[in-house]
Write a protein that holds these residues in place. Structure first.
Motif, short mmCIF file in Angstrom:
data_model
loop_
_atom_site.label_atom_id
_atom_site.label_comp_id
_atom_site.label_asym_id
_atom_site.label_seq_id
_atom_site.Cartn_x
_atom_site.Cartn_y
_atom_site.Cartn_z
N LEU A 19 -11.93 -72.10 157.01
CA LEU A 19 -11.80 -70.45 156.65
C LEU A 19 -13.30 -69.85 156.68
CD1 LEU A 19 -8.87 -70.61 154.25
CD2 LEU A 19 -8.81 -69.97 156.71
N ALA A 20 -13.26 -68.81 157.11
CA ALA A 20 -14.42 -67.87 157.08
C ALA A 20 -14.09 -66.68 156.17
CB ALA A 20 -14.83 -67.22 158.36
N THR A 21 -15.35 -66.15 155.65
CA THR A 21 -15.12 -64.72 154.71
C THR A 21 -15.63 -64.01 155.68
OG1 THR A 21 -17.02 -65.32 153.68
CG2 THR A 21 -15.36 -66.12 152.53
N GLY A 22 -16.07 -62.89 155.02
CA GLY A 22 -16.48 -61.50 155.88
C GLY A 22 -15.40 -60.52 156.29
N SER A 23 -15.77 -59.27 156.73
CA SER A 23 -14.82 -58.27 157.13
C SER A 23 -13.77 -58.71 158.30
CB SER A 23 -15.53 -56.79 157.63
OG SER A 23 -16.66 -56.82 156.86
N THR A 24 -14.54 -59.52 159.15
CA THR A 24 -13.72 -59.98 160.38
C THR A 24 -12.32 -60.44 160.32
OG1 THR A 24 -15.68 -60.17 161.62
CG2 THR A 24 -13.71 -60.90 162.65
N PRO A 25 -12.33 -61.49 159.55
CA PRO A 25 -10.89 -62.16 159.39
C PRO A 25 -9.92 -61.54 158.19
CG PRO A 25 -12.44 -63.47 158.15
CD PRO A 25 -13.05 -62.24 158.81
N LEU A 26 -10.13 -60.30 157.72
CA LEU A 26 -9.35 -59.69 156.78
C LEU A 26 -8.09 -59.29 157.30
CD1 LEU A 26 -11.71 -57.48 154.51
CD2 LEU A 26 -10.22 -59.35 153.64
N ASN A 50 -13.54 -73.56 153.04
CA ASN A 50 -14.32 -72.68 153.56
C ASN A 50 -15.65 -73.12 154.23
OD1 ASN A 50 -12.10 -70.92 151.83
ND2 ASN A 50 -13.96 -69.40 153.03
N LEU A 51 -16.13 -72.15 154.97
CA LEU A 51 -17.44 -72.51 155.56
C LEU A 51 -18.55 -72.45 154.71
CD1 LEU A 51 -17.08 -70.32 158.72
CD2 LEU A 51 -17.46 -72.61 158.67
N ASP A 52 -18.68 -71.63 153.87
CA ASP A 52 -19.88 -71.29 153.18
C ASP A 52 -19.71 -70.53 151.72
OD1 ASP A 52 -19.02 -68.83 154.33
OD2 ASP A 52 -20.73 -68.96 155.58
N GLU A 53 -20.80 -70.60 150.83
CA GLU A 53 -20.80 -69.91 149.67
C GLU A 53 -22.29 -69.59 149.38
OE1 GLU A 53 -20.15 -67.79 147.32
OE2 GLU A 53 -18.30 -68.88 146.38
N SER A 105 -18.59 -63.54 144.85
CA SER A 105 -18.45 -65.02 145.39
C SER A 105 -17.45 -65.15 146.50
CB SER A 105 -18.20 -65.74 144.25
OG SER A 105 -16.68 -65.91 144.07
N TYR A 106 -17.94 -66.15 147.40
CA TYR A 106 -16.73 -66.17 148.39
C TYR A 106 -15.36 -67.00 148.01
CZ TYR A 106 -20.41 -64.81 152.20
OH TYR A 106 -21.02 -64.44 152.81
N PHE A 107 -15.52 -67.56 146.91
CA PHE A 107 -14.32 -68.26 146.34
C PHE A 107 -13.21 -67.08 146.09
CE2 PHE A 107 -11.92 -69.32 142.56
CZ PHE A 107 -11.25 -70.66 142.91
N ILE A 167 -18.46 -64.14 163.36
CA ILE A 167 -19.77 -64.43 163.91
C ILE A 167 -20.67 -63.12 163.50
CG2 ILE A 167 -19.22 -63.12 166.20
CD1 ILE A 167 -21.01 -64.84 167.67
N GLY A 168 -21.95 -63.53 163.20
CA GLY A 168 -23.15 -62.60 162.74
C GLY A 168 -23.69 -62.12 163.78
N ARG A 169 -24.45 -60.77 163.78
CA ARG A 169 -24.85 -60.21 164.95
C ARG A 169 -26.00 -60.75 165.43
NH1 ARG A 169 -27.68 -55.27 163.73
NH2 ARG A 169 -28.01 -55.74 161.49
N HIS A 195 -24.75 -66.12 164.25
CA HIS A 195 -24.45 -67.31 163.13
C HIS A 195 -23.10 -67.44 163.09
CE1 HIS A 195 -24.83 -64.01 159.92
NE2 HIS A 195 -23.46 -64.56 159.91
N ILE A 196 -22.64 -68.67 162.93
CA ILE A 196 -21.27 -69.20 162.48
C ILE A 196 -21.52 -69.88 161.12
CG2 ILE A 196 -20.18 -68.95 164.61
CD1 ILE A 196 -20.85 -72.03 165.12
N GLY A 197 -20.75 -69.44 160.01
CA GLY A 197 -20.91 -69.77 158.70
C GLY A 197 -22.56 -69.20 158.57
N PHE A 198 -23.26 -69.99 157.84
CA PHE A 198 -24.38 -69.43 157.54
C PHE A 198 -25.56 -70.21 158.35
CE2 PHE A 198 -23.36 -67.09 153.45
CZ PHE A 198 -23.67 -65.86 153.89
#
Ligand code: F6R
Length: 266
Positions: A34-41, A65-68, A79-81, A135-137, A140-143
């Motif tokens: 799973l990813a965080t960020g605005s996109t998967p909301l 999750n991919l990252d923290e 926190s991403y958690f 995806i970041g601008r 990046h995927i994850g960080f």
């Protein structure tokens, strides 16, 4: 890579949720990345709806999750958690023991060991069945920022200035955005059996065209997805606006749906 271009963010999210539902019905103990960020909301909102309205169960699902952010505790506002708990987990019947988010408070001296443990935990559950990515601008995927090894594993990564600036919208001040993260590597992501990549909005149009129609390069880590056997890319029209072969993707998407229907009828 199969590219699906949807009218807007809501449709993009719904389509991606249908894919998750399909995989979950086939394998109730699905292992999800799973990813965080605005996109998967929007996707998470739709999964919650499917759980509440249609009884889609996540009881046996395992997540990674991919990252923290490094240096940020689970109960920190950013926190991403916490993001995952508030936007997904607490609304589902998921067993919190099956949920994994990298520990932002892992001590720097123990970090290598901790990252190896995270990798071994993924393996223990048989690997990731379905990985969700934003995806970041900068691609990046994850960080996994530009220049990350395409074979990298879970480790500490320094964020780029662009990512720090992008993510500062969630913090009171840019100076509060952590410099380091723990992230699954590109190699870790590539071992997922299936991948969903989501992108919406004009700000992602350029990176999406490079990722899908450019060459594979560590300077745009998402471009390595071209080498994966099973990637479905869900885009809204804005994110797809700079793709040169849009018409072809739409033609294939239509033909695929038709083929799936035929297969189901038999
Ligand atoms: C976060 C993550 C990142 C984001 C990316 C896009 O877990 O994996 O790669 O997917 O930074 O973020 P948004 O969706 O906020 O544009």
């Amino acid at each position: 890579m199969q590219v699906f271009i949807l009218k807007n963010y809501e449709e993009m999210s719904r389509e991606a949720a249908l894919e998750v539902k399909d995989r979950l019905l086939k394998k109730p103990n699905l292992v999800m990345g799973l990813a965080t960020g605005s996109t998967p909301l929007g996707l998470y909102k739709e999964l919650i709806r499917l759980h509440k309205d249609e009884g889609l169960s996540f009881k046996h699902v395992v997540t990674f999750n991919l990252d923290e952010y490094l240096g940020i505790a689970q109960d920190h506002e950013q926190s991403y958690f916490r993001f995952m708990r508030e936007n997904l987990f607490k609304h589902l019947d998921i067993n919190i023991k099956n949920v994994h988010v990298p520990n932002g408070m892992a001590k720097p001296c123990d970090i290598d060991e901790y990252c190896d443990w995270y990798e071994s935990r993924i393996k223990k559950f048989g690997g990731i069945d379905l990985q969700v990515l934003g995806i970041g601008r900068d691609g990046h995927i994850g960080f996994n920022e530009p220049g990350s090894s395409l074979g990298s594993r879970t480790r500490v990564k320094t964020l780029t200035e662009e990512t720090i600036q992008d993510n500062s919208r969630f913090f009171k001040d840019q100076s509060e955005v952590p410099t380091y993260s723990i992230t699954m590597g590109v190699g870790t992501v590539m071992e997922a059996k299936e991948i969903i990549l989501l992108a919406n909005g004009k700000s992602k149009a350029n990176v999406i065209s490079i990722t899908i129609e450019g060459g594979v390069t560590a300077q745009v880590t998402a471009s390595v997805l071209q080498l994966h056997r099973r990637v479905n890319v869900f885009l809204d029209e804005e994110a797809a606006s700079l793709l040169k072969r849009k018409q072809y993707y739409n033609f294939v998407a239509k033909a695929t749906r038709k083929f799936e229907k035929m297969a189901r009828a038999k």
